[in-house]
Structure formats: structure tokens, C-alpha cells
Scaffold this motif. Structure first.
Motif, PDB file in Angstrom:
ATOM      1  N   PRO A 519      -4.476  56.320 -29.001  1.00 61.44           N
ATOM      2  CA  PRO A 519      -5.238  57.227 -29.872  1.00 61.44           C
ATOM      3  C   PRO A 519      -5.109  58.667 -29.414  1.00 61.44           C
ATOM      4  CG  PRO A 519      -6.711  56.060 -28.389  1.00 61.44           C
ATOM      5  CD  PRO A 519      -5.357  55.459 -28.182  1.00 61.44           C
ATOM      6  N   PRO A 520      -5.217  59.636 -30.349  1.00 66.48           N
ATOM      7  CA  PRO A 520      -5.056  61.048 -29.959  1.00 66.48           C
ATOM      8  C   PRO A 520      -6.234  61.609 -29.179  1.00 66.48           C
ATOM      9  CG  PRO A 520      -5.582  60.862 -32.296  1.00 66.48           C
ATOM     10  CD  PRO A 520      -5.351  59.464 -31.800  1.00 66.48           C
ATOM     11  N   PHE A 521      -7.400  60.960 -29.280  1.00 63.30           N
ATOM     12  CA  PHE A 521      -8.588  61.458 -28.594  1.00 63.30           C
ATOM     13  C   PHE A 521      -9.251  60.291 -27.880  1.00 63.30           C
ATOM     14  CE2 PHE A 521     -12.950  62.829 -28.088  1.00 63.30           C
ATOM     15  CZ  PHE A 521     -12.831  64.166 -27.779  1.00 63.30           C
ATOM     16  N   ILE A 522      -9.516  60.439 -26.592  1.00 65.52           N
ATOM     17  CA  ILE A 522     -10.025  59.330 -25.781  1.00 65.52           C
ATOM     18  C   ILE A 522     -11.311  59.763 -25.098  1.00 65.52           C
ATOM     19  CG2 ILE A 522      -9.520  57.743 -23.890  1.00 65.52           C
ATOM     20  CD1 ILE A 522      -6.534  58.237 -24.461  1.00 65.52           C
ATOM     21  N   MET A 523     -12.346  58.927 -25.228  1.00 64.89           N
ATOM     22  CA  MET A 523     -13.638  59.190 -24.594  1.00 64.89           C
ATOM     23  C   MET A 523     -13.893  58.099 -23.567  1.00 64.89           C
ATOM     24  SD  MET A 523     -15.888  60.296 -27.921  1.00 64.89           S
ATOM     25  CE  MET A 523     -17.253  60.763 -26.883  1.00 64.89           C
ATOM     26  N   LEU A 524     -14.152  58.523 -22.336  1.00 65.31           N
ATOM     27  CA  LEU A 524     -14.317  57.594 -21.222  1.00 65.31           C
ATOM     28  C   LEU A 524     -15.654  57.867 -20.545  1.00 65.31           C
ATOM     29  CD1 LEU A 524     -10.737  58.137 -19.787  1.00 65.31           C
ATOM     30  CD2 LEU A 524     -11.451  56.200 -21.180  1.00 65.31           C
ATOM     31  N   ASP A 525     -16.550  56.911 -20.621  1.00 67.04           N
ATOM     32  CA  ASP A 525     -17.882  57.051 -20.029  1.00 67.04           C
ATOM     33  C   ASP A 525     -17.893  56.337 -18.682  1.00 67.04           C
ATOM     34  OD1 ASP A 525     -20.523  57.590 -19.614  1.00 67.04           O
ATOM     35  OD2 ASP A 525     -21.258  56.720 -21.477  1.00 67.04           O
ATOM     36  N   GLU A 526     -17.754  57.118 -17.611  1.00 61.71           N
ATOM     37  CA  GLU A 526     -17.701  56.604 -16.239  1.00 61.71           C
ATOM     38  C   GLU A 526     -16.640  55.511 -16.100  1.00 61.71           C
ATOM     39  OE1 GLU A 526     -21.537  55.582 -14.692  1.00 61.71           O
ATOM     40  OE2 GLU A 526     -22.541  57.227 -15.725  1.00 61.71           O
ATOM     41  N   PRO A 527     -15.368  55.843 -16.339  1.00 58.35           N
ATOM     42  CA  PRO A 527     -14.324  54.812 -16.357  1.00 58.35           C
ATOM     43  C   PRO A 527     -14.028  54.193 -14.998  1.00 58.35           C
ATOM     44  CG  PRO A 527     -13.357  56.993 -16.508  1.00 58.35           C
ATOM     45  CD  PRO A 527     -14.839  57.178 -16.623  1.00 58.35           C
ATOM     46  N   SER A 528     -14.244  54.938 -13.896  1.00 59.97           N
ATOM     47  CA  SER A 528     -13.859  54.421 -12.575  1.00 59.97           C
ATOM     48  C   SER A 528     -15.028  53.818 -11.810  1.00 59.97           C
ATOM     49  CB  SER A 528     -13.225  55.547 -11.744  1.00 59.97           C
ATOM     50  OG  SER A 528     -14.171  56.577 -11.507  1.00 59.97           O
ATOM     51  N   ALA A 529     -16.186  53.655 -12.447  1.00 59.93           N
ATOM     52  CA  ALA A 529     -17.351  53.112 -11.745  1.00 59.93           C
ATOM     53  C   ALA A 529     -17.049  51.687 -11.271  1.00 59.93           C
ATOM     54  CB  ALA A 529     -18.571  53.104 -12.669  1.00 59.93           C
ATOM     55  N   GLY A 530     -17.272  51.430  -9.989  1.00 60.80           N
ATOM     56  CA  GLY A 530     -17.070  50.096  -9.437  1.00 60.80           C
ATOM     57  C   GLY A 530     -15.647  49.780  -9.020  1.00 60.80           C
ATOM     58  N   MET A 531     -14.701  50.713  -9.205  1.00 59.82           N
ATOM     59  CA  MET A 531     -13.313  50.445  -8.810  1.00 59.82           C
ATOM     60  C   MET A 531     -13.121  50.737  -7.330  1.00 59.82           C
ATOM     61  SD  MET A 531     -10.896  51.881 -11.881  1.00 59.82           S
ATOM     62  CE  MET A 531     -11.047  51.306 -13.565  1.00 59.82           C
ATOM     63  N   ASP A 532     -12.179  50.025  -6.735  1.00 54.48           N
ATOM     64  CA  ASP A 532     -11.831  50.299  -5.348  1.00 54.48           C
ATOM     65  C   ASP A 532     -10.971  51.565  -5.306  1.00 54.48           C
ATOM     66  OD1 ASP A 532      -8.790  49.461  -5.277  1.00 54.48           O
ATOM     67  OD2 ASP A 532      -9.844  47.862  -6.358  1.00 54.48           O
ATOM     68  N   PRO A 533     -10.820  52.202  -4.128  1.00 55.76           N
ATOM     69  CA  PRO A 533     -10.090  53.486  -4.054  1.00 55.76           C
ATOM     70  C   PRO A 533      -8.669  53.424  -4.592  1.00 55.76           C
ATOM     71  CG  PRO A 533     -11.337  53.107  -2.036  1.00 55.76           C
ATOM     72  CD  PRO A 533     -11.457  51.846  -2.856  1.00 55.76           C
TER      73      PRO A 533
END
Length: 705
Positions: A519-533
């Protein structure tokens, strides 16, 4: 019989025994004893013949009794069937509430699923699961030879009632699910509602029809009210009336009104408390026909489906917009009302966005992909988003920062159509969220704050479904799905159920869902929460490549490092407002002048912590503008805003203090983005939960949001 010694003037005596369980036991024993005495005294040619007959029946009471029994029997049958069918149909409310609760339904809507497609597929599946168990009911009637429901092709009438009830009950259940935010709670409440609307209402009307109570008028009124609203009541009435009608017909079949008085005869009804009425046509409108109940059930199915579609197509929301007024025209030179009290960068952006009419902002010379125009959202008296204005250019990664409750997620929900806009508007690629939300969603990829996953599907199945919803050609879907699985490191877990994923893997899958279809426009609400480094770094690389390919990103995060690495511009949100706006380096230069000094106090000879006050006084004597940002358990955090202070001078003073003031350790560094964030968000006011919000208010919010 047993001979016993005679007494007094008796010549012979006997004792008779009889079975007390039979009505005629005494009479038979007495007849046997009298014949014995007679034949003993005379000879065997004599005998007595005895006939046992009951007293003449009271035809009036007998007729009334039969009528009452038929009504009671019909009521019990209808009551029990309604009770069982209530549990069957209300079970289907769980998954609609669950999908709405976790956001899976909204994600499907954002991906292109229309209300008709969503609910039609749900209805077909639920109806199949309903109709097969329901068809066991005629089979049970047939196996027990229940003539009331099987003779004269009445089993076809039973099937018709069950089919119409299935349509009306499912649509009624779908409408009720809007009132609940929790699937278990919703299931319990809908079951209770089904019991009240079926067995309880049926019993109430039955009791009010008892002749001795003289409440038939109330019963008729409630009958029409319940008939109009509740499918469960109509189902119980259908089965009850069919059985009652059949029994009454059997009672009245051989009655000849010309030669006997009976409650079956309309001319004789005035002599009885209750009449034995019946209809040869079971679909008759008059009781005990089932015509009105079947008709109202069919109408209920239609009406509840219409209500469902009105809610799904946001008709209440559109009416609210019509009443409250459409987007106001933004005249040139218009300034925000809070311009004098907000940050200069925020004020400049607000003036830029609101300086011209909205239509002019989408000319070919405009570079803004997203525009927020005085966007405002309130819940009752709580203001979640307070008239924010912003433009996000093409190919920008914009970061929206703030504590929980600042308004970030509410802003995202308004942009995706999950909640209605109270006032103001927002435009994405020239389409506004108030009137063209489907076109907005068609240009958007969305990763919600909480994972909107269906636990019963694997990761691969989930991405495949969203690829189909996005219109990717079937031949290309495996390639697209495998590519997303690889770049987000989901390959070891791709064929596991999403419900078994860890928190980090769920965020990866949610991010992959947002990227499906490019998609041309992307909305990410806390996308990396809970991910390892490692996974977080990989996600940053992916998002950087996405932005480099020409896409625009808006993200929220609690990781200042993430925003520093990805975002070209950042806005910090406090209490629903933007308090600062600019690039990460611009914010550091503007709000982070000087240094940050962190000191750890040492221990005194007696083992106690050295006092903080002498050191704080020492710092303020040497740096008058220094402020204590934090003071806790021997750690002191200073902000030294004077950029003219030489770093060598700071280190010189700190080295001398290690001996004189019991300083154990210290660090000096430039003010970080996180410290700027903490400085602003100290003024965040947590939202107050309204514990007294009524059921009606929750229902209205569910319909209009």
C-alpha cells in the motif's frame, strides 16, 4: 377370603382381602363374599351380579379440564423447545464479538471486505451449523410418533418454522453483539437475553391467560409486544399452538353441538370459563393458529438485517455528521485558536495546513500524503484528541510519540474508520475519512496496537487471506506470502497457529499484514513492541526499504531509539495535543541544549548513603541554570541548559567533587530524545474511567462509533 369365628347372633363370618391399588378392588371382593354366603345358605343355583359405575360426569368441568390440559401440554412443549434452541442460536455471538474485540474484523474491513461480504459469509456458516442440529427435532418427533407434529405433512410446517426462526434468531444475535466488548461476557448476556425473551416471556403470557386472574387483556397486549420483538417467543408460540391446536381438534372431533353442550361449540362458550378453540388451518391468523408468529419472525429477520447493515454502513455516524455539520471551509489566513500557547513549530504547521481551503491542498503541486485538519475526538467529557492539524509529505516516516492515553491510538482509529470523528477531518491521498472511508482504506496498510489475529489460523493462512482481500493475483500470492515471511523472520513459525505465537512473533505477523499488497500509505501502531533486538533491527531495515521505495509511513512507538533511527519528523503528543514537532535532531537542538548530568552518591564510613543536598547546592553554585530532573535513591539527574558551559569545566568540577562530596560515579552527555520526551510527558493527565457508564450508553457508542 378367610373364614373367621362368628360373634353374637352371627351364624357365619368371613374376612375379605382386596387390592387397594385398583378402584374396583373393594367391589369385587364384596361381590365375591356375598355370592359365597348366598350359595352356602341356599345352593349354587343362586348368584348376585354386581355392576360398578362411576357417578355421572360433569360435562362442563370435564370439557374445561381437557382444554386446560391441552394448553398446559402445549405450553410445556413450546417452553422446552424454546429453551433448547436459545442455547443453540446464542452460541453464534461469540466469534463476531471476538473478532471485533481483537480487531480482526476491522483489519478485514481495512483490507477491502465489505459489510455484506463479511456478514453473508458469517451467516451462511452459522446457518449451516444451526440447521443440521435443528433438523434432528423432526426426526425425534417421527421416532416417537408425535402425531401433533408429524401427521398430515405437518413436519413441513415444523421445518418452515425452524428455517424462519434460524434467519431471525441469527440476525437478532448479530445486532445484539454490538452492545458488548468482551466475548465471554457477551455470550453470557445474550444467553440470558434469549432465556428472558423466550421461556420467561412465554410463561408470563401463559400465566396471564389463566381465566381466574381476569388478565387476558394484558396477556394479549404482551403477546403482540413480544411477538414483534423476540424470535424466541415466536418459536415457543408456534410449537405450543401447534400442539394445543392438535389436541383441541382431537377433543372436539366427535362433539355434536346440536345435541350436547360443549366448550368446543362457539355458541356454548359463554357457559364455560375457557373455550376449546381450534383451527383446521394451522397457519390461521386467529389463535391457536401460528400465522402471525411465523409472519413476524420473517419480518424480524428482515428488520434486524436492515439494522445490522445500517450500523455497518455507518448510517448513524453519517446522520450525526449531517446534524453536527460537515467540514467547515478553511479560509486563508485562519489561525488555530491555541496558536499563542503552543510550540512555534506546531503553530507554523497548523497555519500552513489551515491557511487555504481543503480542496487546494490536494492540487498537483501539493506534496502532502496525509492531512489532519483540526481533528477532534471526545468520549463524553474526556477529550482524547484536541484539534490537531498536520501534513505528512510523501515518502516521509512520521513518528507520533506520547504516553498511553495521549491520543495516538485514537488518532489512528479515526484515520482507519474504527471510530467516528467528533469534528474536523482528515484526508489521505485526497479522500476524507468522514465521507470516503473505503477509498482511504484502499490506500492504507495498518498494523494496530493490539494484534488483530484469528487464533485458529496459521501465519501463512493469515497472510494468504489478506493477500486475496488485497486483490493480489492468485498465482502471485505464494511468492508474496513467502517473501513477507522471510523478511520478517517468521519462517520457523509460518505453519503454526497464530494463537500459539509469542508476543514478538505476533507483532511480526501484524506488521506483515500491513505490508501485504504494497500500500502507498502505511500506519504502524507500536510495530516493534515485544520483539527481540535482532528482530527489531530487521524490522527497521524493512521499514527503511519500504520508505525508500516511495511509501509514506506513520508510526507510534515507545522506543526513542526506534524513532531516532526511522523517523524523518516526530511529534510528541500530550493530552490530545501536539506539544512539539520536527526532526529528531531539530528537537534535540531546540529542547536539549546543554548537557545532562547523572550522579551516583557514595557511602559514608558508617555505611549510610551520602546526603544529596550538599552536592545539589554545589552544582547550582557553579551552574545557576541547572535543574534537578530526578532525585531518587542516591541518583541525581541534572539538566544543564547552558550550551556555553565548557565540557572540560564540567569534568573538572565533577572530579573534584568525587573526593569532597562523596560522589561515587557520574556521566555527562548531550540531552537525548528520550529525556526530551520525558520532559514533555510529565504533564500527561491519565484518563479517568467512567465506572458508571450504562448499558444503553455502551450500546449507543457501539452503534455510532
Amino acid at each position: 377370603m378367610q373364614a373367621i369365628p362368628p360373634r353374637g347372633n352371627e351364624k357365619s363370618a368371613a374376612l375379605g382381602f382386596y387390592n387397594g391399588q385398583t378402584y374396583h378392588g373393594k367391589g369385587i371382593t364384596m361381590n365375591y363374599m356375598m355370592n359365597t354366603f348366598l350359595q352356602t345358605t341356599l345352593n349354587r343355583s343362586f348368584s348376585l351380579h354386581t355392576t360398578l359405575s362411576p357417578l355421572p360426569k360433569d360435562l362442563k368441568k370435564a370439557s374445561e379440564k381437557n382444554t386446560v390440559i391441552s394448553h398446559i401440554a402445549g405450553h410445556v412443549v413450546g417452553l422446552l423447545i424454546s429453551f433448547g434452541m436459545t442455547f443453540l442460536t446464542t452460541m453464534f455471538v461469540f466469534f463476531p464479538i471476538k473478532e471485533r474485540q481483537v480487531g480482526a474484523k476491522h483489519m478485514q474491513v481495512v483490507s477491502g471486505v465489505g459489510p455484506i461480504t463479511y456478514w453473508l459469509s458469517a451467516f451462511i456458516w452459522d446457518f449451516i451449523n444451526y440447521i443440521f442440529p435443528s433438523m434432528l427435532l423432526p426426526l425425534i418427533f417421527a421416532s416417537y410418533s408425535k402425531s401433533a407434529y408429524m401427521d398430515d405433512d405437518r413436519y413441513m410446517l415444523i421445518i418452515l418454522v425452524l428455517v424462519i426462526y434460524g434467519v431471525s434468531a441469527l440476525s437478532f444475535t448479530y445486532v445484539l453483539q454490538f452492545a458488548f466488548d468482551s466475548a465471554p461476557t457477551g455470550l453470557v448476556m445474550v444467553v440470558i437475553t434469549g432465556i428472558i425473551s423466550g421461556p420467561v416471556t412465554t410463561t408470563a403470557v401463559f400465566i396471564l391467560r389463566i381465566p381466574d386472574l381476569n388478565t387476558e387483556g394484558y396477556a394479549d397486549t404482551l403477546d403482540w409486544i413480544f411477538m414483534t420483538i423476540f424470535p424466541n417467543y415466536n418459536l415457543a408460540a408456534c410449537f405450543s399452538n401447534i400442539y394445543t391446536n392438535y389436541i383441541n381438534m382431537m377433543i372436539c372431533t366427535n362433539v355434536e353441538c346440536a345435541i350436547e353442550i360443549s366448550s368446543c361449540c362457539p355458541a356454548h362458550c359463554r357457559f364455560f370459563k375457557i373455550c376449546t378453540t381450534y383451527e383446521t388451518n394451522y397457519m390461521a391468523w386467529k389463535r391457536p393458529g401460528i400465522g402471525p408468529y411465523v409472519l413476524f419472525m420473517a419480518c424480524q429477520g428482515f428488520v434486524y438485517i436492515v439494522i445490522l447493515m445500517l450500523v455497518e454502513y455507518h448510517v448513524p455516524q453519517r446522520l450525526w455528521y449531517l446534524i453536527s455539520g460537515s467540514l467547515e471551509e478553511y479560509e486563508c489566513g485562519c489561525e488555530g485558536s491555541m496558536a499563542s500557547t503552543i510550540d512555534s513549530d506546531v503553530a507554523v504547521e497548523e497555519r500552513r495546513v489551515n491557511s487555504c481551503r481543503a480542496s487546494l491542498l490536494f492540487s498537483k503541486d501539493s506534496t502532502d500524503s496525509l492531512l489532519l485538519l483540526n481533528l477532534y475526538k471526545c468520549y463524553g467529557t474526556f477529550i482524547a484528541v484536541d484539534h490537531i492539524s498536520l501534513g505528512v509529505p510523501e515518502q516521509e516516516c512520521f513518528g507520533l510519540l506520547g504516553q498511553n492515553g495521549a491520543g495516538k491510538t485514537t488518532t489512528f482509529k479515526m484515520l482507519t474508520g474504527d471510530v467516528m470523528v467528533t469534528s474536523g477531518n482528515a484526508y489521505l491521498k485526497g479522500h476524507d475519512v468522514r465521507n470516503n472511508i473505503k477509498k482511504v482504506q484502499a490506500n492504507m496498510g495498518y498494523c494496530p496496537q493490539f494484534d488483530a489475529l484469528i487464533d485458529q489460523m496459521t501465519g501463512r493462512e493469515t497472510l494468504t487471506m489478506y493477500a486475496r482481500l488485497r486483490g493480489i493475483p492468485e498465482a502471485n500470492i505464494p511468492v508474496v506470502v513467502n517473501s513477507l515471511i522471510d523478511i520478517l523472520m517468521l519462517k520457523p513459525h509460518a505453519d503454526k497457529l497464530a494463537g500459539q505465537y509469542s508476543g514478538g512473533n505476533k507483532r511480526k505477523l501484524s506488521t506483515a499484514m500491513a505490508l501485504v499488497g504494497d500500500p502507498p500509505f502505511i500506519m504502524l501502531d507500536e510495530p516493534s513492541a515485544g520483539m527481540d533486538p535482532k528482530a527489531r533491527r530487521q524490522l527497521w531495515n524493512v521499514l527503511s526499504q519500504v520508505r525508500a521505495s516511495g511509501r509514506t509511513l506513520v508510526l507510534t512507538s515507545h522506543s526513542m531509539e526506534e524513532c531516532d533511527a526511522l523517523c524523518t519528523r516526530i511529534a510528541i503528543m500530550v493530552n490530545g495535543k501536539f506539544v512539539c514537532l520536527g526532526s529528531p535532531q531539530h528537537l534535540k537542538n531546540k529542547f536539549g541544549q546543554g548537557y545532562t548530568l547523572i550522579v551516583q552518591m557514595g557511602l559514608l564510613p558508617d555505611g549510610t548513603m551520602a546526603p544529596n543536598e550538599p552536592f545539589i547546592k554545589f552544582i547550582r553554585e557553579n551552574f545557576p541554570d541547572a535543574t534537578v530532573f530526578d532525585d531518587h535513591q542516591g541518583y541525581i539527574h541534572f539538566q544543564v541548559p547552558d550550551a556555553n558551559v565548557k565540557l572540560a569545566h564540567v569534568f573538572s568540577l565533577m572530579e573534584s567533587s568525587k573526593t569532597n562530596l562523596n560522589v561515587q560515579d557520574y556521566s555527562v552527555h548531550q540531552t537525548t530524545l528520550e529525556q526530551i520526551f520525558l520532559t514533555f510527558t510529565r504533564n500527561q493527565v491519565p484518563p479517568k474511567e467512567d465506572k458508571f457508564r450504562s448499558f444503553l450508553a455502551k450500546t449507543c457508542c457501539g452503534l455510532c462509533k
